[in-house]
Design a protein around this motif. Sequence first.
Motif, PDB file in Angstrom:
ATOM      1  N   ARG A 181      32.460 -14.946  16.331  1.00 37.70           N
ATOM      2  CA  ARG A 181      33.760 -14.799  15.215  1.00 37.70           C
ATOM      3  C   ARG A 181      34.473 -15.000  15.461  1.00 37.70           C
ATOM      4  N   PHE A 182      34.744 -15.972  17.381  1.00 39.15           N
ATOM      5  CA  PHE A 182      36.522 -16.752  17.829  1.00 39.15           C
ATOM      6  C   PHE A 182      35.935 -17.368  18.474  1.00 39.15           C
ATOM      7  N   LYS A 242      37.977  -7.490  23.089  1.00 35.40           N
ATOM      8  CA  LYS A 242      37.276  -6.381  22.157  1.00 35.40           C
ATOM      9  C   LYS A 242      37.188  -7.675  21.545  1.00 35.40           C
ATOM     10  N   LEU A 243      36.603  -8.570  21.593  1.00 36.20           N
ATOM     11  CA  LEU A 243      36.571 -10.155  19.980  1.00 36.20           C
ATOM     12  C   LEU A 243      34.986  -8.844  20.235  1.00 36.20           C
ATOM     13  N   ARG A 244      34.691  -9.981  18.454  1.00 35.06           N
ATOM     14  CA  ARG A 244      33.116  -9.324  18.396  1.00 35.06           C
ATOM     15  C   ARG A 244      32.159 -10.265  18.465  1.00 35.06           C
ATOM     16  N   ASP A 245      30.902 -10.620  18.563  1.00 35.01           N
ATOM     17  CA  ASP A 245      29.462 -11.628  18.063  1.00 35.01           C
ATOM     18  C   ASP A 245      29.318 -10.598  16.493  1.00 35.01           C
ATOM     19  N   ASP A 246      28.455 -11.771  15.935  1.00 32.39           N
ATOM     20  CA  ASP A 246      27.586 -11.519  14.883  1.00 32.39           C
ATOM     21  C   ASP A 246      25.991 -11.527  15.080  1.00 32.39           C
ATOM     22  N   LEU A 247      24.905 -10.395  15.431  1.00 31.39           N
ATOM     23  CA  LEU A 247      23.593 -11.206  15.793  1.00 31.39           C
ATOM     24  C   LEU A 247      22.448 -10.590  13.727  1.00 31.39           C
TER      25      LEU A 247
END
Length: 160
Positions: free
Chosen positions: A126-127, A104-109
């Motif tokens: 993000r992490f 459930k980690l988030r990545d930004d595009l």
Amino acid sequence: MMKTLLKLIVLAILVTIGVGMYRTIVQPDDLYATTGNFPGCPARPSCVSSLAKDDVHRVAALAYTGDALTAVSMLREVIERMGGKIEHESAGYLHAVFVVTQLKLRDDLELLVLPEGAIEVRSISRFGTRDFGKNRERVEELRRAFEAVPQPSSTIEPQN
């Protein structure tokens, strides 16, 4: 002594998990939507960008024909099909968030559509320092899907 060491180890693990949860939930403050500057990548390898100068982070910009509004619309459609959620959209700019399902980690595009037919791209976790190539894979998947969408022709066919 051993109990104290064990408690410190458990505490360190809990703090790391807490920081990770915080960093993945809170939106980064270096996004184009916030700063007005399209960011490059930090030193960690969990980022790719078309503005990067080094091979670890560099990825080619996307390209489009036709007008920028149509390109943004097509990108939005492709991102949503890939499972991304659009968080910000403004003239020529899209910011989407992808959730890595296992943790459930988030990545930004981020995508910045330039008027001359280029689309600057940045994808970053993000992490964590390592993403095992996930951001690069995402950009290349986006590129293939975007190129597969029929782009508008710049010529007008004569009608009979």
